[in-house]
Each structure stands twice: as structure tokens, then as C-alpha cells.
Design an enzyme around this catalytic site. Structure first.
Site, PDB file in Angstrom:
ATOM      1  N   ASP A  31       0.826  -1.207   0.000  1.00  0.00           N
ATOM      2  CA  ASP A  31       0.000   0.000   0.000  1.00  0.00           C
ATOM      3  C   ASP A  31       0.861   1.258   0.000  1.00  0.00           C
ATOM      4  OD1 ASP A  31      -2.936   0.573   0.239  1.00  0.00           O
ATOM      5  OD2 ASP A  31      -2.197   1.880   1.826  1.00  0.00           O
ATOM      6  N   CYS A  69      -5.687   3.851  -4.355  1.00  0.00           N
ATOM      7  CA  CYS A  69      -5.900   2.453  -3.938  1.00  0.00           C
ATOM      8  C   CYS A  69      -7.036   1.720  -4.649  1.00  0.00           C
ATOM      9  CB  CYS A  69      -6.171   2.392  -2.434  1.00  0.00           C
ATOM     10  SG  CYS A  69      -5.015   3.334  -1.435  1.00  0.00           S
ATOM     11  N   HIS A 125     -10.587  -2.613   0.343  1.00  0.00           N
ATOM     12  CA  HIS A 125     -10.886  -1.315  -0.281  1.00  0.00           C
ATOM     13  C   HIS A 125     -11.709  -1.400  -1.569  1.00  0.00           C
ATOM     14  CE1 HIS A 125      -9.239   3.038   0.130  1.00  0.00           C
ATOM     15  NE2 HIS A 125     -10.554   2.965   0.035  1.00  0.00           N
ATOM     16  N   ASN A 178      -0.019   2.063  -5.510  1.00  0.00           N
ATOM     17  CA  ASN A 178       0.130   3.389  -6.132  1.00  0.00           C
ATOM     18  C   ASN A 178       1.433   3.996  -5.625  1.00  0.00           C
ATOM     19  OD1 ASN A 178      -2.583   3.882  -4.046  1.00  0.00           O
ATOM     20  ND2 ASN A 178      -0.641   4.846  -3.498  1.00  0.00           N
ATOM     21  N   LYS A 195       1.425  10.183  -5.172  1.00  0.00           N
ATOM     22  CA  LYS A 195       0.130   9.517  -5.055  1.00  0.00           C
ATOM     23  C   LYS A 195      -1.029  10.421  -5.473  1.00  0.00           C
ATOM     24  CE  LYS A 195      -3.010   7.399  -1.758  1.00  0.00           C
ATOM     25  NZ  LYS A 195      -3.313   6.972  -0.400  1.00  0.00           N
TER      26      LYS A 195
END
Ligand SMILES: *[C@@H]1O[C@H](CO)[C@@H](O)[C@H](O)[C@H]1NC(C)=O
Ligand SMILES: *[C@@H]1O[C@H](CO)[C@@H](O)[C@H](O)[C@H]1NC(C)=O
Ligand SMILES: *[C@@H]1O[C@H](CO)[C@@H](O)[C@H](O)[C@H]1NC(C)=O
Ligand SMILES: *[C@@H]1O[C@H](CO)[C@@H](O)[C@H](O)[C@H]1NC(C)=O
Length: 396
Positions: A31, A69, A125, A178, A195
Site C-alpha cells: 500500500d 488504492c 478497499h 500506487n 500519489k
């Protein structure tokens, strides 16, 4: 440690093979993990276990994910661009009644169908407001909590596989979800931006594949590969088929990765997001509206329109280089880069290459015609954990 816990949540799906001829498949999605933040990209952060796996496998150096995400996770799970699942705009917030559409099977559904047992650990997510969106209803036999010490954890997984003689027959895929949020630690140097942006720092990702079944172990792969490609690639490795899915945007990259050779992917739609505030003036008629936030790759060319986010270059402290602040005009809404020659997006060629600009705008227009409307519902007051025994869970 707090940072590590936030940044290095890892979701790995361990899929144990039914027949010994087919490999176990472990997909590790880190992540908010920046392009610079791996030992072999000269990071000051030590990642000896990852470096060892990557060096013995195939390093994917032209590998793309999405800038945030949910879109990356949705494309990995569905094999489809977010313009085709309604997830063009932002992440899925906990309070939103939203999720990855149920109208097409996930990569886990298909690999399970191929005879595997499927397990997920970490961050999902992709929606939870209804039971049907939960991982255990999207192809996973089991799903559990978060992993903080990612590198140590991966070292432990490989040690355990090795001890039981299963490492040879296991395929491990490592991917970021990401680029890193530069103001929360971590780094994407030498890439531009971070990001959530449409600059390379948002989605030119860290990725590698490890496994004895790779024909060209220990190589670096510069072919264009995207997170939506894992769906057909892994279902293929699992001996399954992609029957029953909606049209996939991903390509089977197994030969590209395991043997080298040209990627079947010639284009990559990074995204088109019509809900973001339009920027500047409409520069052309009869093609894609440059005010809209979008980015696309066609071959080595990358076109960005609308509002891509802050495009500064921020070096990590140990390199003692200067930050180069993005000084682009506030109204500017068109950039063209030759990513092969200029991977860090220093030389905008949009003024000198009008024909390429037109061609890429036409491709954006083509893709936009296939898009479903973005789905970004208002928060639903019914989501409140107080109404559901103090826990977040499906509320509809
Ligand atoms: C890795 O294994 C060691 C030894 O069993 C253990 O102490 C450690 O907590 C494990 N690390 C993770 C992240 O699971
Ligand atoms: C794919 O689905 C079609 C229609 O259900 C079926 O006829 C075909 O046999 C399936 N192919 C495979 C490889 O399962
Ligand atoms: C687009 O068409 C409108 C209406 O005909 C015209 O006013 C405008 O100048 C055109 N814009 C460009 C960039 O050609
Ligand atoms: C972009 O980021 C740089 C570096 O953090 C900062 O100095 C600059 O003010 C930012 N620009 C805008 C328009 O926010």
C-alpha cells in the site's frame, strides 16, 4: 514504526494449487509504496528479502498501477479499466454505499473455479456496504486483518514455503498499489509527482515476479505491463479460463514475463475522470475535451489533460538533491511526453507534436465512449457503526 504500519499494509492472496503441476500463486500488493522505496532502486530503506526475490526473478521496470488504492485494487480484481466499472473518481470511502460491481467475476473467482483454494490477508478497499461485496463473496475462501512488517513477513512466508518444499512450485507477484504520498514519508524519485496524481510518481510502480517456473530468471523486463493484466495472466497460470467475465482490459503477460519478448499491451488508459473540476480552456474541437482530467499511454507517448495534480520532483533526503517545483501555468491542461526518452517528464512536447497530441486525444475520446457513468454516492447515514454493534460492516 507508525509509518511502516500505515504504508506497508499488504494484501496477499495465497492460492494453493489443486494439482502439483500448477503453482501456488502469491500476489503481494504493497500500500502506498513509492518507486524509489526498494533496495534495487537505490533506496536508503533496506529491503533485503524483496531484493533477493526480485534479483532471482524478473524485475518489471515498465510496470504500471493506478494513482490511488481502489482503482488499482479494482483493476487487479476485475481485469478491467475503472472507466468500465464506474470507479473513475476517487476511492471508495467507508461511508459510501459503493463497491466493485458484482456483474463480472473477480480474478479470485476465476482462479478458485480453476480448482484452487483462495485466501486474502490485509486491505480490501473494494466496498463492504452489502455482504455481496465482501472478499469472501468475491472469490476468497478466507479473509483476515493487516501486515505491518511487510518485508519480514514476506521473508517468513518464503521461509515457510521453503521448509515445506513448496517454494519451487510457488509464483510470487509483488506490486505497489500506487506511488507514495510524498508528504507522509517514502519517495518516488526520480519520477515526477506523487500519489493521486497523473504524473509517473502516481502510478509507475514497483513490481516483480518470483518463481521457479520463470524461464528467464534474474532478468529486468522493460515491457509495458499494467495491474489489470494480472487477471488474465494469473487465471492463465492457474489453468483457468476467462469465460463469463465482462470484456477484459488486461492482457495475458505470462510469456512476456516468463520468457521476455514484446508485451501485447500497446496502449494504457491511465484514467478519465469527468467528476474532477475541469481545468483551463477546451483546446480542440471534435476530439477529447482537454479540460477533463485524463491520461493515456500509446506506445512510448503519454498524454495528460485537465488537472493532473502537483508535478514537482522531490528527491529523498539522502541524495541531497534540490526539489524542482512544478511551475506550470495555472490554466495549462495539456502535456505530451516521450516516456522512453524522458521517463521523468521534464520535456513537454505537446506544442511541437500536434499530430501525436491529436492521435492520443482521439484515443481518449474513443475510450470515453466506452465508459460507464462514474459512481460516487453521497455518504449514507445508515453506515454508522453505532447502528451495527460498534463495528464497520455491511449495512444494507
Ligand atoms: C517472522 O518470524 C519470526 C520468527 O518466527 C517472528 O518472530 C516474527 O514476528 C515474524 N514476523 C512477521 C512480520 O510475521
Ligand atoms: C465458456 O462458456 C461457454 C458458454 O457457457 C461454453 O460453451 C464453453 O464451453 C466455455 N468454455 C470453457 C473453456 O469453459
Ligand atoms: C471550436 O468551435 C467553436 C464553435 O464553432 C469555435 O468558436 C472555436 O473557436 C473552436 N475552437 C477551436 C480550438 O478550434
Ligand atoms: C507543489 O509541491 C511543491 C513541493 O511540495 C510546493 O512547493 C508547491 O507549492 C506545490 N504547488 C502547488 C500549486 O500547490
Amino acid at each position: 514504526m507508525h509509518l511502516a504500519a500505515c504504508l506497508l499494509l499488504c494484501a496477499c492472496c495465497t492460492v494453493l494449487s489443486a494439482k502439483s503441476s500448477r503453482p501456488n500463486i502469491i500476489f503481494i500488493l504493497a500500500d502506498d509504496y513509492g518507486f524509489h522505496d526498494i533496495g534495487y532502486h537505490k533506496s536508503e530503506i533496506k529491503t533485503p528479502n524483496l531484493d533477493k526475490l526480485a534479483a532471482a526473478g524478473v524485475k518489471l521496470e515498465n510496470y504500471y498501477v493506478q494513482p490511488i488504492c481502489t482503482p488499482t485494487r479494482s483493476q487487479f480484481m476485475s481485469g478491467r479499466y475503472q472507466i468500465h466499472t464506474g470507479l473513475q473518481h476517487g476511492i471508495i470511502w467507508a461511508v459510501q454505499p459503493n463497491g466493485l460491481p458484482l456483474d463480472s467475476p473477480t480474478v479470485a473467482d476465476k482462479i478458485k473455479q480453476a480448482g484452487y483454494s483462495t485466501h486474502a490477508v490485509g486491505k480490501w478497499h473494494l466496498g463492504f456496504y452489502k455482504d455481496g461485496y465482501l472478499p469472501t463473496n468475491r472469490g476468497f475462501d478466507s479473509y483476515y486483518g493487516m501486515t505491518a512488517c511487510m518485508d519480514e513477513g514476506i521473508g517468513n512466508i518464503t521461509a515457510a514455503l521453503s521448509a515445506t518444499g513448496q517454494l519451487e512450485n510457488t509464483l510470487i507477484v509483488f506490486s505497489t498499489d500506487n506511488g507514495v504520498q510524498i508528504h507522509a514519508g517514502g519517495n518516488n524519485w526520480p519520477l515526477r509527482g506523487w500519489k493521486a496524481s497523473l504524473w509517473e510518481g502516481g502510478f509507475h510502480g514497483v513490481g516483480f515476479v518470483y518463481g521457479d517456473m520463470l524461464k528467464n530468471k534474474g532478468t529486468v523486463n522493460n515491457q509495458l505491463i499494467h495491474v489489470s493484466d494480472w487477471f488474465p495472466t494469473l487465471v492463465g497460470v492457474a489453468g483457468g479460463n476467462t469465460n463469463g467475465t465482462k470484456p477484459l482490459d488486461g492482457f495475458d503477460q505470462w510469456k512476456t514475463i516468463s520468457e521476455g519478448g514484446a508485451s501485447p499491451r500497446k496502449e494504457l488508459l491511465h484514467n478519465i475522470d469527468i467528476l474532477t473540476q475541469p481545468k483551463g480552456a477546451k483546446l480542440f474541437n471534435n476530439t477529447f475535451d482537454t479540460r477533463i482530467r485524463a491520461a493515456i499511454r500509446v506506445g512510448d507517448w503519454k498524454l495528460i489533460t485537465g488537472s493532473p495534480g502537483n508535478g514537482s520532483w522531490i528527491p529523498p533526503p539522502h541524495l541531497s538533491k534540490e526539489t524542482i517545483v512544478d511551475t506550470d501555468d495555472k490554466e495549462k491542461n495539456l502535456w505530451l511526453f516521450d516516456i522512453a526518452k524522458d521517463p521523468n517528464e521534464h520535456n513537454d512536447l505537446s506544442a511541437s507534436q500536434p499530430d501525436i497530441v491529436k492521435k492520443l486525444l482521439d484515443r481518449l475520446e474513443y475510450y470515453q465512449k466506452t465508459a460507464v457513468p462514474p459512481r460516487y454516492p453521497d455518504p449514507d447515514p445508515k453506515c454508522d457503526p453505532k447502528l451495527h454493534g460498534g463495528v464497520w460492516g455491511p449495512w444494507e
